[in-house]
Design an enzyme around this catalytic site. Structure first.
Site, PDB file in Angstrom:
ATOM      1  N   GLY A 191       0.805  -1.241  -0.525  1.00 10.57           N
ATOM      2  CA  GLY A 191       0.221  -0.261  -0.025  1.00 10.57           C
ATOM      3  C   GLY A 191       0.445   1.420  -0.099  1.00 10.57           C
ATOM      4  N   ASP A 212      -0.123   3.490   8.780  1.00  2.69           N
ATOM      5  CA  ASP A 212      -0.051   2.072  10.417  1.00  2.69           C
ATOM      6  C   ASP A 212       0.788   1.973  11.485  1.00  2.69           C
ATOM      7  OD1 ASP A 212      -2.503   1.799   8.495  1.00  2.69           O
ATOM      8  OD2 ASP A 212      -1.898  -0.454   8.828  1.00  2.69           O
ATOM      9  N   ARG A 218     -25.721  13.318  17.697  1.00  3.29           N
ATOM     10  CA  ARG A 218     -25.722  12.532  17.332  1.00  3.29           C
ATOM     11  C   ARG A 218     -24.955  11.512  17.266  1.00  3.29           C
ATOM     12  NH1 ARG A 218     -26.894  14.029  10.705  1.00  3.29           N
ATOM     13  NH2 ARG A 218     -29.082  13.175  10.534  1.00  3.29           N
ATOM     14  N   ARG A 241     -23.685   7.922  13.074  1.00  2.00           N
ATOM     15  CA  ARG A 241     -23.778   7.877  11.189  1.00  2.00           C
ATOM     16  C   ARG A 241     -22.728   7.004  10.927  1.00  2.00           C
ATOM     17  NH1 ARG A 241     -28.623   8.368  10.969  1.00  2.00           N
ATOM     18  NH2 ARG A 241     -29.193  10.438   9.181  1.00  2.00           N
ATOM     19  N   LEU A 278      -7.962   7.959   1.574  1.00  2.00           N
ATOM     20  CA  LEU A 278      -8.170   9.260   2.064  1.00  2.00           C
ATOM     21  C   LEU A 278      -6.593   9.874   2.995  1.00  2.00           C
ATOM     22  CD1 LEU A 278     -11.554  10.834   2.453  1.00  2.00           C
ATOM     23  CD2 LEU A 278     -10.594  10.745   0.755  1.00  2.00           C
TER      24      LEU A 278
HETATM   25  O1  F6P Z   1      -1.082   0.369   3.564  1.00  2.00           O
HETATM   26  C1  F6P Z   1      -1.843  -0.503   5.020  1.00  2.00           C
HETATM   27  C2  F6P Z   1      -2.758  -0.692   4.616  1.00  2.00           C
HETATM   28  O2  F6P Z   1      -3.462   0.866   5.073  1.00  2.00           O
HETATM   29  C3  F6P Z   1      -4.045  -1.059   6.102  1.00  2.00           C
HETATM   30  O3  F6P Z   1      -4.794   0.007   7.212  1.00  2.00           O
HETATM   31  C4  F6P Z   1      -5.100  -1.516   5.446  1.00  2.00           C
HETATM   32  O4  F6P Z   1      -5.661  -3.017   6.210  1.00  2.00           O
HETATM   33  C5  F6P Z   1      -4.725  -1.712   4.077  1.00  2.00           C
HETATM   34  O5  F6P Z   1      -3.496  -1.307   3.766  1.00  2.00           O
HETATM   35  C6  F6P Z   1      -5.840  -1.399   2.611  1.00  2.00           C
HETATM   36  O6  F6P Z   1      -4.539  -1.992   1.687  1.00  2.00           O
HETATM   37  P1  F6P Z   1      -5.393  -2.773   0.098  1.00  2.00           P
HETATM   38  O7  F6P Z   1      -6.402  -1.581  -0.195  1.00  2.00           O
HETATM   39  O8  F6P Z   1      -4.892  -1.164  -0.828  1.00  2.00           O
HETATM   40  O9  F6P Z   1      -5.491  -3.601  -0.916  1.00  2.00           O
END
Ligand code: F6P
Length: 373
Positions: A18, A153, A188, A291, A298
């Site tokens: 990611g 993370d 809310r 909600r 993002l």
């Molecule tokens: O970068 C880590 C992370 O942000 C995690 O928190 C999340 O679960 C994951 O990436 C989601 O990654 P993708 O939707 O790109 O597979």
């Protein structure tokens, strides 16, 4: 950790997994530091796909030559100019079979051959737990490799922080600030789901910075009864809105994490939906309108904060210094206020959870923030 490999003339850099704000700053620092030493530098497109799937790109286009003009001004940009993938592990590469299924094939030798054909002497691998485990295995196969820790993370062991985390926390806390005013206007509960697969660093820090009333972390399986009680107590005191920050990997005591889709071959299962579950359950338990807002990707987008830019530049330059010193099989890591190499063997595959006895969690407790306990 090994030392003293052959002299380096050309290095490659890869960004896998990611994305995180600061990747382009690492690419800039690695490129500029390498060129200063008289080396050349190339970027591998989309993890290792530029070398493992050259047919996807034009001839010779799987590698991006990294020159001073190419990296000029990119430290301020989000994303990665090299592209990324989280389905390109060369040791378990997904290959579509004739029957439509996907098999995971070891293509690590193909990668090492391609790197040698391209006259790449060493690799800088920028990534999270998965990418660093790959980097470690490549180093064990004899390729000089230095890893750079990346993830919003902040859950990588061996380093005080990863770049991308600060930007994600700043944006999440700004969103929480905004949600307070609309939640208050409508009396809310709003549950804000943030990324944090195994560790609740983003939820904890953004929840503290944004003044959340409850924070639910993967490290502390929760019970919603105390959260509903906190909501009712606030109501009784005339504070008719409540903000609950939920890490995507948080789960009820004795319950499961929420999955948003089936696991794909070669890819971790997709999380998502716990914020909505919490919002619906709290609406029922507290008898109030609720909600859910999912911040999700993002948090990975946008321009890196100044802190993340500096961290990324320091990591990138330190990676090149480590290679120049003849090191391999290391990750550059923030130790106190200094960036140092640590053996990949000590950190690859090890997760850094929020410490349950740490002072940040103690701060949340001291402020009366409900942790679902
Ligand atoms: O970068 C880590 C992370 O942000 C995690 O928190 C999340 O679960 C994951 O990436 C989601 O990654 P993708 O939707 O790109 O597979």
């Amino acid at each position: 950790m090994t030392a003293l490999h052959q002299p380096i003339r050309r290095i490659a850099i890869t960004t896998g997994g990611g994305d995180a704000p600061g990747l382009n700053a690492v690419i800039q620092a690695v490129t500029r530091s390498a060129l200063q030493r008289g080396w050349t530098c190339v970027g591998i497109r989309d993890g290792y796909d530029g070398l493992l799937r050259p047919e996807r790109y034009g001839p010779g286009e799987g590698l991006i030559p990294l020159t001073l003009p190419r990296v000029d001004g990119i430290a301020a940009l989000g994303g990665t100019l090299l592209g990324s993938t989280n389905q390109g592990n060369p040791f378990a590469y997904p290959v579509r079979q004739a029957d439509g299924s996907t098999a995971l094939i070891d293509r690590s030798q193909d990668l090492l051959d391609a790197l040698s054909r391209e006259r790449v002497d060493a690799l800088v691998a920028v990534g999270g737990d998965g990418s660093l485990a790959i980097a470690h295995r490549l180093a064990q196969r004899g390729l000089p490799v230095v890893g750079v820790p990346k993830t919003i993370d902040n859950d990588l062991d061996g380093t005080v922080t990863t770049f991308g985390f600060d930007t994600a926390v700043a944006f999440a806390s700004e969103c929480i600030d905004r949600l307070h005013t609309t939640a208050a206007s409508h009396h809310r509960i709003i549950a804000v789901e943030v990324m944090g697969r195994y560790a609740g660093w983003i939820a904890l820090h953004a929840g503290l910075a944004g003044g959340a009333h409850a924070i639910l972390l993967p490290e502390l399986p929760f019970d919603l009864a105390p959260v509903a009680e906190m909501v009712r107590r606030r109501d009784a005191q005339g504070q008719s809105h409540s903000l609950v920050v939920v890490a995507e990997g948080a789960h009820p005591r004795g319950g499961e994490r929420a999955l948003s889709g089936p696991a794909e071959a070669g890819h971790a299962e997709r999380l998502g939906g716990m914020g909505e579950q919490v919002s619906q359950a709290l609406a029922r338990l507290a008898g109030k309108d609720a909600r859910c807002v999912v911040l999700g990707h993002l948090l990975r987008g946008g321009s890196p904060s100044a802190f993340d830019r500096v961290a990324a530049l320091r990591f990138g330059a330190a990676a090149v210094r480590a290679l120049a010193a003849g090191l391999s099989g290391v990750m550059v890591a923030l130790d106190g206020n200094t960036v140092r190499p640590v053996p990949l063997a000590d950190v690859a595959g090890r997760m850094k959870a929020v410490p349950l006895d740490g002072d940040t969690l103690a701060t949340a407790r001291d402020l009366g923030i409900c942790l679902g306990q």
